[in-house]
Design a protein around this motif. Structure first.
Motif, PDB file in Angstrom:
ATOM      1  N   GLU A 138       0.832  -1.210   0.000  1.00  0.00           N
ATOM      2  CA  GLU A 138       0.000   0.000   0.000  1.00  0.00           C
ATOM      3  C   GLU A 138       0.862   1.254   0.000  1.00  0.00           C
ATOM      4  O   GLU A 138       0.613   2.195  -0.771  1.00  0.00           O
ATOM      5  N   MET A 139       1.888   1.287   0.841  1.00  0.00           N
ATOM      6  CA  MET A 139       2.743   2.459   0.929  1.00  0.00           C
ATOM      7  C   MET A 139       3.554   2.661  -0.348  1.00  0.00           C
ATOM      8  O   MET A 139       3.730   3.786  -0.822  1.00  0.00           O
ATOM      9  N   ALA A 140       4.053   1.574  -0.910  1.00  0.00           N
ATOM     10  CA  ALA A 140       4.824   1.670  -2.152  1.00  0.00           C
ATOM     11  C   ALA A 140       3.946   2.143  -3.302  1.00  0.00           C
ATOM     12  O   ALA A 140       4.378   2.948  -4.143  1.00  0.00           O
ATOM     13  N   ALA A 141       2.724   1.652  -3.348  1.00  0.00           N
ATOM     14  CA  ALA A 141       1.797   2.077  -4.398  1.00  0.00           C
ATOM     15  C   ALA A 141       1.440   3.551  -4.238  1.00  0.00           C
ATOM     16  O   ALA A 141       1.426   4.314  -5.217  1.00  0.00           O
ATOM     17  N   GLU A 163      -4.772  -9.712  -4.433  1.00  0.00           N
ATOM     18  CA  GLU A 163      -4.970  -8.631  -3.472  1.00  0.00           C
ATOM     19  C   GLU A 163      -4.009  -7.479  -3.745  1.00  0.00           C
ATOM     20  O   GLU A 163      -4.392  -6.301  -3.639  1.00  0.00           O
ATOM     21  N   VAL A 164      -2.766  -7.805  -4.114  1.00  0.00           N
ATOM     22  CA  VAL A 164      -1.807  -6.764  -4.494  1.00  0.00           C
ATOM     23  C   VAL A 164      -2.348  -5.962  -5.675  1.00  0.00           C
ATOM     24  O   VAL A 164      -2.270  -4.729  -5.699  1.00  0.00           O
ATOM     25  N   ARG A 165      -2.886  -6.652  -6.661  1.00  0.00           N
ATOM     26  CA  ARG A 165      -3.469  -5.976  -7.829  1.00  0.00           C
ATOM     27  C   ARG A 165      -4.539  -4.978  -7.392  1.00  0.00           C
ATOM     28  O   ARG A 165      -4.562  -3.834  -7.862  1.00  0.00           O
ATOM     29  N   GLU A 166      -5.423  -5.390  -6.488  1.00  0.00           N
ATOM     30  CA  GLU A 166      -6.504  -4.500  -6.036  1.00  0.00           C
ATOM     31  C   GLU A 166      -5.949  -3.290  -5.284  1.00  0.00           C
ATOM     32  O   GLU A 166      -6.443  -2.170  -5.444  1.00  0.00           O
ATOM     33  N   ILE A 167      -4.916  -3.506  -4.482  1.00  0.00           N
ATOM     34  CA  ILE A 167      -4.311  -2.400  -3.743  1.00  0.00           C
ATOM     35  C   ILE A 167      -3.709  -1.378  -4.693  1.00  0.00           C
ATOM     36  O   ILE A 167      -3.938  -0.170  -4.579  1.00  0.00           O
ATOM     37  N   VAL A 168      -2.930  -1.850  -5.654  1.00  0.00           N
ATOM     38  CA  VAL A 168      -2.247  -0.934  -6.563  1.00  0.00           C
ATOM     39  C   VAL A 168      -3.229  -0.235  -7.488  1.00  0.00           C
ATOM     40  O   VAL A 168      -3.036   0.935  -7.852  1.00  0.00           O
ATOM     41  N   LEU A 169      -4.318  -0.905  -7.839  1.00  0.00           N
ATOM     42  CA  LEU A 169      -5.330  -0.278  -8.703  1.00  0.00           C
ATOM     43  C   LEU A 169      -5.976   0.938  -8.046  1.00  0.00           C
ATOM     44  O   LEU A 169      -6.541   1.792  -8.744  1.00  0.00           O
ATOM     45  N   SER A 194       2.232  -7.339 -19.571  1.00  0.00           N
ATOM     46  CA  SER A 194       0.779  -7.219 -19.481  1.00  0.00           C
ATOM     47  C   SER A 194       0.447  -5.843 -18.912  1.00  0.00           C
ATOM     48  O   SER A 194       1.198  -4.886 -19.097  1.00  0.00           O
ATOM     49  N   ASN A 195      -0.667  -5.744 -18.225  1.00  0.00           N
ATOM     50  CA  ASN A 195      -1.047  -4.492 -17.568  1.00  0.00           C
ATOM     51  C   ASN A 195      -1.660  -4.801 -16.210  1.00  0.00           C
ATOM     52  O   ASN A 195      -1.941  -5.958 -15.886  1.00  0.00           O
ATOM     53  N   LEU A 196      -1.849  -3.757 -15.419  1.00  0.00           N
ATOM     54  CA  LEU A 196      -2.302  -3.939 -14.047  1.00  0.00           C
ATOM     55  C   LEU A 196      -3.670  -4.606 -13.972  1.00  0.00           C
ATOM     56  O   LEU A 196      -3.963  -5.355 -13.050  1.00  0.00           O
ATOM     57  N   ASN A 197      -4.506  -4.358 -14.942  1.00  0.00           N
ATOM     58  CA  ASN A 197      -5.843  -4.947 -14.940  1.00  0.00           C
ATOM     59  C   ASN A 197      -5.806  -6.455 -15.190  1.00  0.00           C
ATOM     60  O   ASN A 197      -6.575  -7.207 -14.595  1.00  0.00           O
ATOM     61  N   ASP A 198      -4.892  -6.911 -16.048  1.00  0.00           N
ATOM     62  CA  ASP A 198      -4.959  -8.280 -16.556  1.00  0.00           C
ATOM     63  C   ASP A 198      -3.817  -9.202 -16.132  1.00  0.00           C
ATOM     64  O   ASP A 198      -3.868 -10.402 -16.413  1.00  0.00           O
TER      65      ASP A 198
END
Length: 232
Positions: A138-141, A163-169, A194-198
């Motif tokens: 969370e802090m890095a994002a 879960e990491v994907r959801e945090i960074v999104l 790829s991309n953050l979504n996929d």
């Protein structure tokens, strides 16, 4: 074993005893002729490193093998901690030989994604509570760091990467580039951008390293680039 520093190779070749995780020992088997091998499985790191210290105390020249760089999620710290338990008069000398880290090797395969500030986070919760790991992500994002993920997914841990994907999104667009490198610098090396979504739909395992770009990272001709800030 596509890349190894000359100093690391020399250290292995000159050692009397080789100590390491069985998988890593096998990766350098061609260098281990006529050497004593002490190999152990996962979750036996303390026993493995204590064996290395014991061998050194007995006068043997020992090489402890870690994947990539021994000081980056490797055995250097544990060997030092165990060696420091002995009085200086008998303590074996510990020399840490830098290697080629998985994050550096993977970045080179992908292009140049680490050209600005970045954070390296392991998703393994064996030694670090998941709540702590999640906070670090969370802090890095939030700080717009490029984020490199070690140990991103295992047979047991399948939900954490999602879960990491959801945090960074929450902090970056769905189109943010994400690179995945499997077996960096080893036989079977491959990568996908790829991309953050996929990106969680791609193949990811414990031999993969994931690099999530920052808000400025882009992809051109299948090369991932994070600008340093030069005016072009």
């Amino acid at each position: 074993m596509l890349d190894m520093s000359p100093r690391a190779r020399e250290s292995i070749e000159n050692a009397d005893v080789i100590v390491g995780y069985n998988t890593y020992v096998q990766l350098v088997s061609e260098l281990l002729t006529d050497k004593k091998i002490i190999g152990t499985g996962m979750m036996q790191e303390i026993e493995r490193c204590q064996s290395a210290v014991d061998q050194a105390l007995a006068g043997k020249k020992v090489a402890v093998i870690s994947s990539g760089d021994p000081g980056v999620y490797g055995m250097a710290g544990l060997v030092l901690e165990l060696a420091m338990k002995y009085e200086a008069a008998v303590r074996p000398e510990v020399i840490i030989v830098p290697g080629i880290s998985a994050v550096g090797a993977s970045a080179a395969v992908l292009g140049a994604p680490l050209m600005h500030d970045f954070a390296v986070i392991s998703l393994s919760d064996l030694l670090t509570p998941w709540d702590v790991i999640r906070k670090r992500v969370e802090m890095a994002a939030a700080g717009d760091f490029v984020i490199a993920l070690y140990n991103p997914k295992s047979k047991r841990r399948t939900s954490q990467i999602r879960e990491v994907r959801e945090i960074v999104l929450k902090h970056r667009t769905a189109a943010t580039p994400v690179g995945i490198v499997h077996h960096a610098t080893r036989e079977g090396e491959n990568m996908v951008i790829s991309n953050l979504n996929d990106f969680t739909q791609e193949f990811i395992d414990m031999f993969s390293l994931v690099i999530i770009g920052n808000s400025q990272t882009y992809v051109q001709e299948n090369r991932m680039i994070t600008p340093r800030g030069y005016k072009l």
